[in-house]
Design a protein around this motif. Sequence first.
Motif, short mmCIF file in Angstrom:
data_model
loop_
_atom_site.label_atom_id
_atom_site.label_comp_id
_atom_site.label_asym_id
_atom_site.label_seq_id
_atom_site.Cartn_x
_atom_site.Cartn_y
_atom_site.Cartn_z
N ASN A 178 -29.16 82.13 98.79
CA ASN A 178 -30.79 81.24 98.75
C ASN A 178 -29.82 79.77 97.89
OD1 ASN A 178 -33.09 80.41 97.57
ND2 ASN A 178 -34.38 81.89 97.41
N PRO A 179 -30.13 78.78 97.80
CA PRO A 179 -30.04 77.57 96.70
C PRO A 179 -31.19 78.01 95.86
CG PRO A 179 -30.07 76.71 98.92
CD PRO A 179 -30.60 78.58 98.34
N SER A 180 -31.81 78.02 95.77
CA SER A 180 -33.26 77.99 94.84
C SER A 180 -32.63 78.80 93.16
CB SER A 180 -34.75 78.35 95.41
OG SER A 180 -34.66 77.31 95.62
N ALA A 181 -32.58 80.22 94.13
CA ALA A 181 -32.12 81.73 92.94
C ALA A 181 -30.74 80.96 92.35
CB ALA A 181 -31.84 82.79 94.08
N ARG A 182 -30.07 80.25 93.33
CA ARG A 182 -28.58 79.46 92.22
C ARG A 182 -29.20 78.79 91.69
NH1 ARG A 182 -26.26 79.26 97.72
NH2 ARG A 182 -26.32 77.04 96.87
N VAL A 183 -29.82 77.90 91.63
CA VAL A 183 -30.33 77.41 90.70
C VAL A 183 -31.12 77.69 89.53
CG1 VAL A 183 -31.94 75.05 89.99
CG2 VAL A 183 -30.56 75.58 92.15
N GLU A 184 -31.83 79.26 89.23
CA GLU A 184 -32.24 79.41 88.41
C GLU A 184 -31.56 80.33 87.31
OE1 GLU A 184 -36.03 83.04 88.24
OE2 GLU A 184 -35.28 82.51 90.22
N GLU A 185 -30.38 81.62 88.27
CA GLU A 185 -29.48 81.80 87.24
C GLU A 185 -28.56 80.55 86.58
OE1 GLU A 185 -27.18 83.99 90.80
OE2 GLU A 185 -28.61 84.93 90.70
N PHE A 186 -28.47 79.51 87.77
CA PHE A 186 -27.59 78.50 86.32
C PHE A 186 -28.85 77.88 85.36
CE2 PHE A 186 -26.53 73.93 85.30
CZ PHE A 186 -25.56 74.08 84.98
N LEU A 187 -29.94 78.23 85.41
CA LEU A 187 -30.70 77.88 83.85
C LEU A 187 -30.81 78.79 82.96
CD1 LEU A 187 -33.51 75.44 86.26
CD2 LEU A 187 -31.52 74.48 84.98
N TYR A 188 -30.49 80.15 83.90
CA TYR A 188 -30.56 81.13 82.22
C TYR A 188 -29.87 81.35 81.62
CZ TYR A 188 -35.01 83.28 83.97
OH TYR A 188 -36.83 83.58 83.90
N GLU A 189 -28.49 80.94 82.60
CA GLU A 189 -27.63 81.29 81.70
C GLU A 189 -26.52 80.07 81.06
OE1 GLU A 189 -21.85 80.78 83.31
OE2 GLU A 189 -23.68 80.88 84.78
N LYS A 190 -27.15 78.72 81.28
CA LYS A 190 -27.36 77.52 80.81
C LYS A 190 -28.15 77.72 78.74
CE LYS A 190 -24.10 74.93 82.12
NZ LYS A 190 -23.18 75.02 81.84
N LEU A 191 -29.60 79.01 79.11
CA LEU A 191 -29.98 79.02 78.15
C LEU A 191 -29.83 79.93 77.25
CD1 LEU A 191 -33.70 77.39 79.76
CD2 LEU A 191 -32.39 76.63 78.12
N ASP A 192 -29.24 81.05 78.00
CA ASP A 192 -28.13 81.60 76.90
C ASP A 192 -29.24 83.10 77.38
OD1 ASP A 192 -26.23 80.98 76.67
OD2 ASP A 192 -26.65 80.08 74.47
N ARG A 193 -30.39 83.21 78.01
CA ARG A 193 -31.09 84.31 78.76
C ARG A 193 -30.54 84.81 79.57
NH1 ARG A 193 -36.69 81.66 79.19
NH2 ARG A 193 -37.40 83.32 79.44
N LYS A 194 -31.27 86.23 79.22
CA LYS A 194 -30.80 87.23 80.68
C LYS A 194 -31.22 86.93 81.56
CE LYS A 194 -30.94 92.53 81.21
NZ LYS A 194 -30.76 93.69 80.75
N VAL A 195 -30.78 86.78 83.48
CA VAL A 195 -31.40 86.49 84.27
C VAL A 195 -32.02 88.02 84.84
CG1 VAL A 195 -30.73 86.04 86.80
CG2 VAL A 195 -28.96 84.77 84.49
N PRO A 196 -33.53 87.84 85.38
CA PRO A 196 -34.50 88.60 85.02
C PRO A 196 -33.68 89.14 86.66
CG PRO A 196 -35.03 86.32 85.89
CD PRO A 196 -34.32 86.13 85.05
N SER A 197 -34.06 91.13 86.85
CA SER A 197 -33.59 90.90 88.24
C SER A 197 -34.21 90.41 88.85
CB SER A 197 -33.88 92.93 87.62
OG SER A 197 -32.95 93.37 88.57
#
Length: 450
Positions: A67-86
């Motif tokens: 899912n491209p949207s899920a990958r973008v969301e994970e990338f944003l969480y990683e850049k913001l130093d926040r835990k990716v939600p399950s």
Amino acid sequence: MDFNMKKLASDAGIFFTRAVQFTEEKFGQAEKTELDAHFENLLVRADSTKNWTERILRQTEVLLQPNPSARVEEFLYEKLDRKVPSRVTNGELLAQYMAEAAGELGPTTPYGKTLLKVSEAEKRLGAAERDFIHTASVSFLTPLRNFLEGDWKTISKERRLLQNRRLDLDACKARLKKAKAAEAKATCEGDTVPDFQETRPRNYILSASASATLDDTSRPPPPRAEWKEKHPGGWSPPCFFLLPLTPSVTQARGCLSLPEDGKLWNDEVDKAEQELRVAQTEFDRQAEVTRLLLEGISSTHVNHLRCLHEFVKSQMTYYAQCYRHMLDLQKQLGRFPGTFVGTTEPASPPLSTTSPTTAAATMPVVPTVASLATPGEAALCLEEVSPPASGTRKARVLYDYEAADSSELALLADELITVYSLPGMDPDWLIGERGNKKGKVPVTYLELLS
């Protein structure tokens, strides 16, 4: 603020000068210091490693998360130093829908029972997928990202510094070459006044009196003999000197004495040689630092190889778990009466109509184990039954098979067994014999030989 503006102006001047020099090198109008072949090979190898690492990283991310949207969301969480939600996997979501459908349609009906069983299997598949994604991310994706965001950035920084040092070195070589050429020209011309514009910056001019002396062609210069009579000390050309181009200089008058021309040019050459030695030392030092970093790419390959083995191992574990879960599901579904349609098959069907190529290219599907007799009776019948006089065939085992109970025969891939059918048996099963052992075997695990 003034200091920052001066630094900004200085950096801009350096950038413009290097841009001009780089352009001249591209067009072959300036000399360029070439690196040795080994160093060039290290650069090419490093660039290839970086490019292919980026491609492998992106495609692995697509494999783990389509899912491209899920990958973008994970990338944003990683850049913001926040835990990716399950996130719920597709298998777990399908299991949830099947369980809700079974509760609404009736969990006691055959369809409801089957939905519940399949729901449990899909839930286990989803959990296995979640474990695989996590393991692959930690053991494979993270090392690749660390290389691109850490080691490669350091290598790129040192390579840029090396490029600047090389440009400085080439500029010093060109300056020394011009100084030596001007010195040789002044030596050959003898009494002729040297052209200082060849080595001096453009913001320097001759003094007013010197320019007037050199440019005044209205009157001829005094003869050499007449000059010697007036100056017994020896012949000497008119004096001149260099001054910065400022308003005060343009108004200056008079002539100051300078050292002899040869000494002036020797000073210019010595200064250029000193600058060249400093630039060469800095270039060699930076080249050595860059070489050590580039040679470290071999260690990077070793690390990536180890991570690749970990990725393959996690993927193998994931697919093995999926296969085991589906195998258990098929066995459970086979024990449900009326689960599959096909009980009207003839008592003695053909052994197999599937070609060996088709059977080998598809994964086996474990057939139903329902038979006309109970497991105990089946075991008793198998011990007492003897193979028919005709109708036995040889078969090659395509996949390993683990017997579910004592009535089945465990199989190993690529072994040869004897198979035959008994009246009243399920058409998806055959009787297999290997030495003194006998038991039921699934047809889809076999390649029947003529």
